[in-house]
Design a protein around this motif. Structure first.
Motif, short mmCIF file in Angstrom:
data_model
loop_
_atom_site.label_atom_id
_atom_site.label_comp_id
_atom_site.label_asym_id
_atom_site.label_seq_id
_atom_site.Cartn_x
_atom_site.Cartn_y
_atom_site.Cartn_z
N ARG A 1 29.91 104.05 4.71
CA ARG A 1 29.18 104.95 5.59
C ARG A 1 29.64 106.37 5.34
NH1 ARG A 1 26.48 101.27 5.59
NH2 ARG A 1 25.75 99.93 7.28
N VAL A 2 28.68 107.29 5.23
CA VAL A 2 28.99 108.69 4.93
C VAL A 2 28.79 109.54 6.17
CG1 VAL A 2 28.42 110.70 3.53
CG2 VAL A 2 28.33 108.41 2.52
N LEU A 3 29.84 110.27 6.55
CA LEU A 3 29.79 111.22 7.65
C LEU A 3 29.82 112.62 7.05
CD1 LEU A 3 29.94 111.81 10.73
CD2 LEU A 3 32.44 111.79 10.49
N VAL A 4 28.70 113.30 7.13
CA VAL A 4 28.58 114.63 6.53
C VAL A 4 29.22 115.67 7.44
CG1 VAL A 4 26.94 116.43 5.87
CG2 VAL A 4 26.52 114.06 5.22
N LEU A 5 30.02 116.53 6.84
CA LEU A 5 30.68 117.62 7.57
C LEU A 5 30.00 118.93 7.23
CD1 LEU A 5 34.37 116.57 6.86
CD2 LEU A 5 33.06 116.13 8.93
N MET B 1 32.22 113.75 4.10
CA MET B 1 31.60 114.44 2.97
C MET B 1 31.19 115.86 3.34
SD MET B 1 30.49 113.87 -0.24
CE MET B 1 30.05 112.12 -0.42
N ASP B 2 31.79 116.83 2.66
CA ASP B 2 31.36 118.21 2.81
C ASP B 2 30.03 118.38 2.08
OD1 ASP B 2 31.41 120.90 3.49
OD2 ASP B 2 32.57 121.47 1.73
N ILE B 3 29.19 119.30 2.53
CA ILE B 3 27.90 119.51 1.88
C ILE B 3 28.03 120.40 0.65
CG2 ILE B 3 25.63 120.60 2.11
CD1 ILE B 3 25.46 119.58 4.91
N ILE C 1 40.79 101.20 9.15
CA ILE C 1 39.59 101.84 8.62
C ILE C 1 40.01 102.70 7.44
CG2 ILE C 1 37.74 103.48 9.10
CD1 ILE C 1 38.03 102.66 12.07
N ARG C 2 39.40 102.48 6.30
CA ARG C 2 39.73 103.19 5.07
C ARG C 2 38.82 104.40 4.92
NH1 ARG C 2 42.36 100.29 1.24
NH2 ARG C 2 41.00 101.03 -0.44
N VAL C 3 39.41 105.57 4.81
CA VAL C 3 38.64 106.82 4.79
C VAL C 3 38.89 107.57 3.49
CG1 VAL C 3 38.26 109.04 5.93
CG2 VAL C 3 38.74 107.00 7.30
N LEU C 4 37.80 108.08 2.91
CA LEU C 4 37.87 108.96 1.75
C LEU C 4 37.44 110.35 2.17
CD1 LEU C 4 38.03 109.49 -1.37
CD2 LEU C 4 35.62 108.78 -1.46
N LEU C 5 38.19 111.38 1.78
CA LEU C 5 37.89 112.76 2.14
C LEU C 5 37.31 113.49 0.93
CD1 LEU C 5 41.21 113.62 4.03
CD2 LEU C 5 39.05 112.85 5.02
N ALA C 6 36.16 114.13 1.11
CA ALA C 6 35.55 114.90 0.03
C ALA C 6 35.27 116.31 0.52
CB ALA C 6 34.26 114.23 -0.43
N ASP C 7 36.06 117.27 0.05
CA ASP C 7 35.92 118.67 0.44
C ASP C 7 36.57 119.52 -0.65
OD1 ASP C 7 36.51 121.31 1.84
OD2 ASP C 7 35.50 120.25 3.45
N ASP C 8 35.94 120.65 -0.99
CA ASP C 8 36.50 121.46 -2.07
C ASP C 8 37.65 122.35 -1.62
OD1 ASP C 8 34.91 123.11 -0.55
OD2 ASP C 8 34.11 124.24 -2.25
N GLN C 9 37.96 122.34 -0.33
CA GLN C 9 39.08 123.14 0.18
C GLN C 9 40.29 122.24 0.43
OE1 GLN C 9 38.15 125.99 3.30
NE2 GLN C 9 35.97 125.79 2.85
#
Length: 230
Positions: free
Chosen positions: A91-95, A65-67, A14-22
């Motif tokens: 698919r986007v999983l919002v954190l 995905m961070d908000i 499963i290929r995952v992309l992390l999006a968070d400003d921290q």
């Protein structure tokens, strides 16, 4: 209550992309996900605009995905990703940090397939990634149902109306209402005296007729059309 069944194993990671400003958050998630067999982190993004760019470059299965992020927030980034040609499978999983985050409903409406609190345990996060990668949506937890109910009510003025449901059979309406209440296929089957496979078929037919991306979108529609009340 028995734990939810694990999704069927995949032939490829499963290929995952992390999006968070921290950066610290991204590092922690990377360590956790990369240590798990069958999951690999293919990229990171520090803001929403970069998340869209990285999604196009890496074609992940799941985006965490961070908000709240600079340049472009997670909601807008989610909407861009799910509407971009070639990223239909993503698919986007919002954190989110707080269970009172008023943006959760808007994120689901924008096309997210679910959301998870940032303080969720490692097992819960890994399960969420696998569920979304399998094409399902993370809607079952009671906290999700409560938030959707609360913020769907706030958006009631923009409800699409009962006419949208005219394409559904009576049974499909029943099934969509139960999806809106957060029920799994097994629970829907038990409620309506159907097999889980038959319940899944009804869910699939309803998604096609309503042009819903996944179960998360069915939940939104269930509230928007009044099938389920807050």
């Amino acid at each position: 209550m028995n734990p939810p069944p694990a999704p069927a194993p995949r032939a490829s990671p499963i290929r995952v992309l992390l999006a968070d400003d921290q950066a610290l958050v991204r590092s922690g998630f990377t360590l956790l996900l990369d240590s798990e067999e069958g999951i690999t982190v293919v990229g990171q993004a520090a803001d929403g605009a970069e998340a869209v760019e990285r999604a196009l470059a890496t074609r992940p299965d799941v985006v965490l995905m961070d908000i709240r992020m600079p340049v472009l927030d997670g909601i807008a980034a989610t909407a861009r990703i799910v509407s971009t040609r070639g990223l239909e499978h993503v698919r986007v999983l919002v954190l989110t940090t707080y269970d009172t985050d008023a943006h959760v409903y808007e994120a689901l409406r924008a096309g997210a397939s679910g959301f998870l609190l940032k303080d969720a345990g490692p097992a819960e996060l890994l399960h969420a990634v696998r569920v979304l990668a399998a094409g399902d949506a993370l809607i079952a937890p009671s906290i999700t149902r409560r938030l959707i109910a609360r913020f769907a009510a706030a958006g009631a003025a923009a409800a699409v109306g009962q006419e949208r449901l005219a394409v559904l059979t009576a049974r499909e309406r029943e099934v969509v209402a139960l999806v809106g209440r957060g029920m799994s296929n097994e629970e829907i089957g038990a409620e309506l005296f159907l097999s889980p496979a038959t319940a899944r078929t009804h869910v699939s037919h309803a998604m096609v007729k309503l042009a819903a991306r996944d179960r998360a979108q069915l939940v939104v529609i269930a509230y928007q059309t009044g099938l389920v009340g807050p």
